[in-house]
Design an enzyme around this catalytic site. Structure first.
Site, PDB file in Angstrom:
ATOM      1  N   GLU A 155      16.596  -2.463  26.219  1.00 11.86           N
ATOM      2  CA  GLU A 155      17.772  -1.490  26.557  1.00 11.86           C
ATOM      3  C   GLU A 155      18.905  -1.842  25.900  1.00 11.86           C
ATOM      4  O   GLU A 155      19.837  -1.066  25.484  1.00 11.86           O
ATOM      5  CB  GLU A 155      17.759  -1.187  27.906  1.00 11.86           C
ATOM      6  CG  GLU A 155      18.583  -1.988  28.794  1.00 11.86           C
ATOM      7  CD  GLU A 155      17.916  -3.460  28.829  1.00 11.86           C
ATOM      8  OE1 GLU A 155      18.660  -4.380  28.997  1.00 11.86           O
ATOM      9  OE2 GLU A 155      16.779  -3.793  29.002  1.00 11.86           O
ATOM     10  N   ASP A 200      22.627  -9.832  33.390  1.00 12.52           N
ATOM     11  CA  ASP A 200      22.257  -9.447  32.189  1.00 12.52           C
ATOM     12  C   ASP A 200      23.560  -8.716  31.583  1.00 12.52           C
ATOM     13  O   ASP A 200      23.721  -8.227  30.420  1.00 12.52           O
ATOM     14  CB  ASP A 200      21.322  -7.923  32.157  1.00 12.52           C
ATOM     15  CG  ASP A 200      20.550  -8.169  30.897  1.00 12.52           C
ATOM     16  OD1 ASP A 200      20.429  -8.859  29.977  1.00 12.52           O
ATOM     17  OD2 ASP A 200      19.825  -7.023  30.578  1.00 12.52           O
ATOM     18  N   ARG A 203      20.244  -3.458  23.288  1.00  8.32           N
ATOM     19  CA  ARG A 203      20.540  -3.013  21.960  1.00  8.32           C
ATOM     20  C   ARG A 203      20.881  -1.565  21.601  1.00  8.32           C
ATOM     21  O   ARG A 203      21.492  -1.238  20.936  1.00  8.32           O
ATOM     22  CB  ARG A 203      19.460  -3.471  21.019  1.00  8.32           C
ATOM     23  CG  ARG A 203      18.230  -2.743  21.182  1.00  8.32           C
ATOM     24  CD  ARG A 203      16.858  -3.418  20.452  1.00  8.32           C
ATOM     25  NE  ARG A 203      16.720  -4.510  21.223  1.00  8.32           N
ATOM     26  CZ  ARG A 203      15.511  -5.405  21.173  1.00  8.32           C
ATOM     27  NH1 ARG A 203      14.905  -5.327  20.092  1.00  8.32           N
ATOM     28  NH2 ARG A 203      15.326  -6.380  21.875  1.00  8.32           N
ATOM     29  N   ASP A 205      19.141  -5.248  35.266  1.00 12.06           N
ATOM     30  CA  ASP A 205      18.009  -4.623  34.183  1.00 12.06           C
ATOM     31  C   ASP A 205      16.704  -4.706  34.817  1.00 12.06           C
ATOM     32  O   ASP A 205      16.064  -5.976  35.028  1.00 12.06           O
ATOM     33  CB  ASP A 205      18.009  -5.329  33.097  1.00 12.06           C
ATOM     34  CG  ASP A 205      16.903  -5.005  32.032  1.00 12.06           C
ATOM     35  OD1 ASP A 205      16.300  -3.787  32.148  1.00 12.06           O
ATOM     36  OD2 ASP A 205      16.615  -5.659  31.255  1.00 12.06           O
ATOM     37  N   LYS A 225       9.865  -5.143  34.508  1.00 17.51           N
ATOM     38  CA  LYS A 225       9.771  -6.389  34.358  1.00 17.51           C
ATOM     39  C   LYS A 225       8.911  -7.051  35.745  1.00 17.51           C
ATOM     40  O   LYS A 225       8.943  -6.420  37.058  1.00 17.51           O
ATOM     41  CB  LYS A 225      11.006  -7.262  34.496  1.00 17.51           C
ATOM     42  CG  LYS A 225      11.808  -6.936  33.474  1.00 17.51           C
ATOM     43  CD  LYS A 225      13.154  -7.670  33.672  1.00 17.51           C
ATOM     44  CE  LYS A 225      14.381  -7.230  32.641  1.00 17.51           C
ATOM     45  NZ  LYS A 225      13.855  -8.068  31.282  1.00 17.51           N
ATOM     46  N   LYS A 265      27.537  -6.779  25.887  1.00 17.31           N
ATOM     47  CA  LYS A 265      26.622  -6.285  26.672  1.00 17.31           C
ATOM     48  C   LYS A 265      26.892  -6.285  28.116  1.00 17.31           C
ATOM     49  O   LYS A 265      26.991  -7.164  28.783  1.00 17.31           O
ATOM     50  CB  LYS A 265      25.203  -6.797  26.344  1.00 17.31           C
ATOM     51  CG  LYS A 265      24.010  -6.179  27.172  1.00 17.31           C
ATOM     52  CD  LYS A 265      22.628  -6.806  27.127  1.00 17.31           C
ATOM     53  CE  LYS A 265      21.520  -6.583  27.897  1.00 17.31           C
ATOM     54  NZ  LYS A 265      20.358  -6.924  27.698  1.00 17.31           N
ATOM     55  N   ASP A 305      12.340  -1.760  28.116  1.00 16.83           N
ATOM     56  CA  ASP A 305      13.086  -3.184  28.174  1.00 16.83           C
ATOM     57  C   ASP A 305      13.802  -3.746  27.416  1.00 16.83           C
ATOM     58  O   ASP A 305      14.431  -4.733  27.198  1.00 16.83           O
ATOM     59  CB  ASP A 305      11.888  -4.004  29.047  1.00 16.83           C
ATOM     60  CG  ASP A 305      12.786  -5.151  29.820  1.00 16.83           C
ATOM     61  OD1 ASP A 305      13.933  -5.149  30.074  1.00 16.83           O
ATOM     62  OD2 ASP A 305      12.102  -6.187  29.997  1.00 16.83           O
TER      63      ASP A 305
END
EC number: 3.4.11.1
Length: 476
Positions: A326, A265, A328, A247, A254, A242, A324
């Site tokens: 995202e 992230d 995946r 993010d 968030k 990833k 959020d």
């Protein structure tokens, strides 16, 4: 830190087993509660002649293992650095059932961990003492010890690369700079690195990836790394990481306090780049491809929204329940690309994916889901060698159904329950063929820690770089 084999000189470390403290000066230290001989117990002092003395506790002889050695010699090296000692002599006997090669590797690794600092943005940073370690193994085993130390040095270089990537903020590490560093570091080791920009990603029809990237002014990058060093094998293993360099959560934004460390992230991509560095640097006999779909998840008038229905490279459609969730989405296209376009025969994806994993397992254990028992057993064996833990979670039909959408093929959030498993199974549903052996590893808790643990200082850890090397090189 520099290592010499079969050389004397420097502060002579005294290695002490807990059960062998009897009488004399050591007993005096024990009575004064200065040194017990227990594992990880280290005492540095000057004698009456101002000669330095270093005592290293190894614990009970029958309980010593590689992880004890890593933690203990991390403590020893930390003490040497604190006292600005420039040279130390280690005389290492045969320990329990450990071979000289693994013993030397674990000791060197622990000591090297102590040297890691992340202070590049400090204006008053100080130079660290350079320690020379004179390592004397069991007689006749010098070559084995040297091999172990050389492997540790190269592995730790890869781990430190990962830690540096994950530790740096999003204004420094973003898709373009992540791709540039991957290319510079890996091509120097013989890895082919291809970086695709937005136009190439659009041509590949990676709609899920592109939707996540839409709101950012930073161009997304698809980073493809290829290392082929086993021409006689048809096996091609893929690593997918990833690569969210920041993010914000998108429109499902968030809280401010949760955004502060979201530059981490991209921990999965950092691990993948580090693992490729280790495999190539140590010339592992394996064929590995690695894929990172790197972008930012931001907010703008062009950002994707909760309620949107988007496509993916595989042709499957996805209902967006939560912007959020995202990571995946980017992994979905990367996993399909690795198995369809690159022809991977096995795949491991790594991601800082869910808070659910952190809630369940904390910061010392990564979570996993898999479709193949034998493949996962190889990872477990490598984990044991590396001193890292990956805990397998269930993949029952109940969790798969939670990802089903009423209006699209899938939805990108299975709800509040079983979040780690539903997220992992979502990613796995984008394999080009469902029977491809696959492991999803959630490193949300372990890639970046808030409290020091053993030889790992707080912040980025470089988790699973070692395990992936041991697993794929068959060195476990």
């Amino acid at each position: 830190m520099k290592f010499n084999i079969a050389k004397k000189g420097g502060v002579v470390a005294q290695l002490v087993f807990e059960e062998k403290i009897e009488g004399g000066y050591l007993n005096h230290l024990k009575e004064k509660e200065l040194f017990s001989g227990k594992a990880e117990d280290v005492y540095y002092t000057l004698d009456s002649n101002l000669k330095a003395q270093l005592f290293i506790g190894l614990g009970k002889e029958e309980k010593i293992d590689l992880e004890v050695l890593r933690k203990t010699f991390f403590k020893a090296a930390s003490e040497l650095l604190k006292n600005k000692v420039e040279e130390v002599e280690l005389n290492i006997p045969k320990l329990n059932n450990l071979c000289n090669y693994k013993t030397a590797e674990a000791i060197a690794e622990g000591m090297l961990h102590a040297t890691y600092k992340y202070d590049k943005f400090k204006s008053d940073r100080k130079e660290q003492t350079e320690i020379t370690v004179n390592y004397n193994p069991e007689k006749g085993k010098e070559d084995r010890a040297e091999k172990g130390i050389n492997e540790a040095v190269k592995l730790m270089e890869a781990v430190f690369l990962t830690r540096d990537l994950v530790n740096q903020p999003a204004n420094v590490i973003y898709p373009e700079t992540l791709a540039k560093i991957a290319k510079e570091k890996l091509e120097a080791k013989g890895v082919k690195v291809t970086v695709h920009g937005k136009k190439e990603i659009e041509a590949l029809k990676m709609e899920a990836f592109l939707n996540v990237a839409r709101a950012s002014t930073k161009e997304p990058k698809l980073i493809v790394m290829e290392y082929y060093n086993n021409p006689g094998s048809n096996e091609k293993i893929a690593l997918v990481g990833k690569g969210l360099t920041y993010d914000s959560g998108g429109y499902a934004i968030k809280p401010a306090t949760s955004m502060v460390d979201m530059f981490t992230d991209m921990g999965g991509s950092g691990t993948v780049i580090g693992a490729m560095h280790a495999l190539a640097d140590l010339k592992a006999k394996v064929n590995v491809v690695a894929v990172v779909a790197s972008c930012e998840n931001m907010i703008s008038g062009d950002g994707y929204r909760n309620g949107d229905i988007i496509g993916s490279m595989s042709g499957k459609t996805i209902e967006i329940i939560n912007t959020d969730a995202e990571g995946r989405l980017t992994l979905a296209d990367a996993v399909y690309y690795a198995t369809n376009n690159l022809g991977a025969t096995k795949l491991i994806d790594l991601a800082t994916l869910t808070g659910a994993c952190v809630s369940a397992l904390g910061e010392q254990v990564s979570g996993a889901v898999t479709n193949n028992d034998e493949f996962f057993s190889e990872l477990v064996k490598a984990n044991e060698r590396a001193g890292e833990i990956v805990w397998r979670m269930p993949t029952i039909e109940y969790y798969k159904k939670m990802n089903e959408s009423k209006v699209a093929d899938l939805k990108n959030s299975g709800g509040k329950l079983g979040g780690m498993m539903t997220a992992g199974l979502f990613v796995g549903s984008f394999l080009a063929k469902e029977d491809i052996p696959w492991i999803h590893i959630d490193i949300a808790g372990t890639a970046y820690i808030t409290e020091k643990f053993g030889y790992l200082k707080e912040n980025a850890t470089g988790t699973l770089v070692k395990s992936l090397y041991y697993m794929l090189s068959k060195e476990a």
